[in-house]
Design a protein around this motif. Structure first.
Motif, PDB file in Angstrom:
ATOM      1  N   GLY A 133     -24.581 -53.177  58.017  1.00 51.39           N
ATOM      2  CA  GLY A 133     -25.787 -52.825  58.762  1.00 51.39           C
ATOM      3  C   GLY A 133     -26.106 -51.353  58.764  1.00 51.39           C
ATOM      4  O   GLY A 133     -27.230 -50.961  59.106  1.00 51.39           O
ATOM      5  N   ASN A 134     -25.144 -50.518  58.387  1.00 55.57           N
ATOM      6  CA  ASN A 134     -25.384 -49.076  58.326  1.00 55.57           C
ATOM      7  C   ASN A 134     -25.656 -48.592  56.909  1.00 55.57           C
ATOM      8  O   ASN A 134     -25.659 -47.387  56.651  1.00 55.57           O
ATOM      9  CB  ASN A 134     -24.194 -48.318  58.931  1.00 55.57           C
ATOM     10  N   VAL A 135     -25.880 -49.546  56.015  1.00 52.07           N
ATOM     11  CA  VAL A 135     -26.350 -49.242  54.658  1.00 52.07           C
ATOM     12  C   VAL A 135     -27.735 -49.858  54.520  1.00 52.07           C
ATOM     13  O   VAL A 135     -27.877 -51.089  54.483  1.00 52.07           O
ATOM     14  CB  VAL A 135     -25.407 -49.808  53.581  1.00 52.07           C
ATOM     15  N   LEU A 136     -28.748 -49.020  54.470  1.00 54.82           N
ATOM     16  CA  LEU A 136     -30.117 -49.486  54.264  1.00 54.82           C
ATOM     17  C   LEU A 136     -30.436 -49.391  52.767  1.00 54.82           C
ATOM     18  O   LEU A 136     -29.853 -48.585  52.043  1.00 54.82           O
ATOM     19  CB  LEU A 136     -31.103 -48.638  55.069  1.00 54.82           C
ATOM     20  N   TRP A 137     -31.349 -50.206  52.340  1.00 51.69           N
ATOM     21  CA  TRP A 137     -31.751 -50.208  50.931  1.00 51.69           C
ATOM     22  C   TRP A 137     -33.223 -49.857  50.864  1.00 51.69           C
ATOM     23  O   TRP A 137     -34.049 -50.445  51.566  1.00 51.69           O
ATOM     24  CB  TRP A 137     -31.473 -51.564  50.291  1.00 51.69           C
ATOM     25  N   ALA A 138     -33.534 -48.885  50.018  1.00 51.86           N
ATOM     26  CA  ALA A 138     -34.887 -48.330  49.999  1.00 51.86           C
ATOM     27  C   ALA A 138     -35.333 -48.093  48.566  1.00 51.86           C
ATOM     28  O   ALA A 138     -34.519 -48.050  47.633  1.00 51.86           O
ATOM     29  CB  ALA A 138     -34.921 -47.017  50.772  1.00 51.86           C
ATOM     30  N   ALA A 139     -36.645 -47.913  48.396  1.00 52.72           N
ATOM     31  CA  ALA A 139     -37.170 -47.524  47.096  1.00 52.72           C
ATOM     32  C   ALA A 139     -36.590 -46.167  46.734  1.00 52.72           C
ATOM     33  O   ALA A 139     -36.521 -45.253  47.557  1.00 52.72           O
ATOM     34  CB  ALA A 139     -38.694 -47.463  47.142  1.00 52.72           C
ATOM     35  N   GLY A 140     -36.143 -46.063  45.482  1.00 51.47           N
ATOM     36  CA  GLY A 140     -35.529 -44.822  45.044  1.00 51.47           C
ATOM     37  C   GLY A 140     -36.026 -44.423  43.676  1.00 51.47           C
ATOM     38  O   GLY A 140     -36.984 -44.996  43.151  1.00 51.47           O
ATOM     39  N   PRO A 141     -35.375 -43.448  43.072  1.00 45.49           N
ATOM     40  CA  PRO A 141     -35.785 -42.998  41.736  1.00 45.49           C
ATOM     41  C   PRO A 141     -35.712 -44.136  40.727  1.00 45.49           C
ATOM     42  O   PRO A 141     -34.740 -44.889  40.703  1.00 45.49           O
ATOM     43  CB  PRO A 141     -34.757 -41.900  41.403  1.00 45.49           C
ATOM     44  N   ASP A 142     -36.707 -44.232  39.908  1.00 44.90           N
ATOM     45  CA  ASP A 142     -36.760 -45.312  38.923  1.00 44.90           C
ATOM     46  C   ASP A 142     -36.178 -44.818  37.601  1.00 44.90           C
ATOM     47  O   ASP A 142     -36.869 -44.664  36.608  1.00 44.90           O
ATOM     48  CB  ASP A 142     -38.200 -45.778  38.730  1.00 44.90           C
ATOM     49  N   GLY A 143     -34.851 -44.584  37.634  1.00 48.63           N
ATOM     50  CA  GLY A 143     -34.167 -44.111  36.441  1.00 48.63           C
ATOM     51  C   GLY A 143     -33.270 -45.175  35.865  1.00 48.63           C
ATOM     52  O   GLY A 143     -33.176 -46.288  36.388  1.00 48.63           O
ATOM     53  N   PRO A 144     -32.556 -44.851  34.780  1.00 45.97           N
ATOM     54  CA  PRO A 144     -31.645 -45.833  34.156  1.00 45.97           C
ATOM     55  C   PRO A 144     -30.579 -46.303  35.137  1.00 45.97           C
ATOM     56  O   PRO A 144     -29.958 -45.497  35.840  1.00 45.97           O
ATOM     57  CB  PRO A 144     -31.023 -45.032  33.008  1.00 45.97           C
ATOM     58  N   GLY A 145     -30.407 -47.613  35.212  1.00 46.71           N
ATOM     59  CA  GLY A 145     -29.342 -48.170  36.042  1.00 46.71           C
ATOM     60  C   GLY A 145     -29.602 -48.126  37.532  1.00 46.71           C
ATOM     61  O   GLY A 145     -28.668 -48.277  38.314  1.00 46.71           O
TER      62      GLY A 145
END
Length: 266
Positions: A168-180
């Motif tokens: 619950g303390n790891v959120l997932w968000a839009a990030g850099p659209d790079g390799p991998g």
């Protein structure tokens, strides 16, 4: 315009939010995971950048593992050390009822875990009428075995920990659209940051089932492999957070804590 997320508690313990803010800044290391940015902090509030949710992916999880290794390797002055700028003790648990953490400076992890985590949490449990003298005896049996239970990882230096790294303390968000990356990245929030053992953060991720955990562990191994036998030590590192849940919430967590104490106490 930056969107703000505010955590607030009018009767927060002294230094509660200042210590959390210090922890967020401390674990935000170059090459490490993205960390929620502190915008403002006061005695009764903490303002952070709001994170726009995204769906976690295996690639983002593997990247998180690699970045966690970088964060851990940034190190700490000692086991039990709090972040620079911490104002008062650390805390572990929910905003409305956190348990105070013992801090200080220990030269080795077994001594730290016994003196600053296991013995204090059983004392807190007895004060709340949840744990008993028999539980305290069981904790002492585990403490006596800690140098052996730590195994090949006993001599590792103190790592820079998030300290409360459940899913619950790891959120997932839009990030850099790079390799991998798949255009997604993990964002860490709500730390109980301190100098500790790096296996602890990974065991916390496993305790309540982080998404794509195998990918996180694979990414971590890419950057800094764990000491042999680490899988056998996962439950050892989960003992403290499980005991905290027993103290705070009772119920089945008490039985689970007692079962784990019996298994580890030999």
């Amino acid at each position: 315009m930056v969107e703000t997320f505010r955590k607030a508690r009018p009767d927060a313990p002294p230094g509660f939010f200042a210590t959390e803010a210090a922890g967020l800044r401390w674990i935000a290391v170059p090459g490490g995971p993205r960390v929620a940015e502190v915008l403002d902090v006061g005695p009764a509030h903490l303002d952070l950048t709001r994170v726009a949710a995204a769906r976690p992916t295996p690639a983002a999880a593997r990247a998180l593992g690699r970045r966690l290794a970088v964060m851990h390797d940034a190190g700490a002055p000692a086991f039990g050390a709090l972040p620079p700028g911490a104002d008062g003790p650390g805390y572990f648990g929910p905003l409305d009822d956190p348990l105070e953490l013992v801090s200080g400076a220990w030269d080795d992890w077994p001594s730290f875990y016994a003196q600053a985590r296991l013995r204090p949490v059983v004392t807190q449990g007895r004060e709340r009428g949840v744990l008993t003298g028999r539980d305290a005896d069981a904790v002492e049996r585990v403490c006596a075995r800690l140098p052996d239970l730590a195994g090949a990882a006993a001599d590792e230096p103190p790592a820079r920990l998030h300290g409360d790294l459940w899913s619950g303390n790891v959120l997932w968000a839009a990030g850099p659209d790079g390799p991998g990356t798949d255009g997604v990245e993990a964002v860490l929030v709500d730390p109980a940051a301190h100098g500790g053992h790096r296996e602890c953060d990974l065991a916390m991720l496993a305790l309540f089932g982080a998404p794509h955990l195998d990918a996180i562990l694979a990414g971590y191994a890419d950057a800094h492999p764990l000491a042999p036998g680490w899988r056998d030590r996962v439950s050892l590192h989960q003992l403290y957070p499980l005991a905290v849940h027993a103290v705070l919430f009772g119920g089945g967590y008490v039985d689970a804590t007692r079962d784990l104490l019996a298994a580890l106490g030999g």
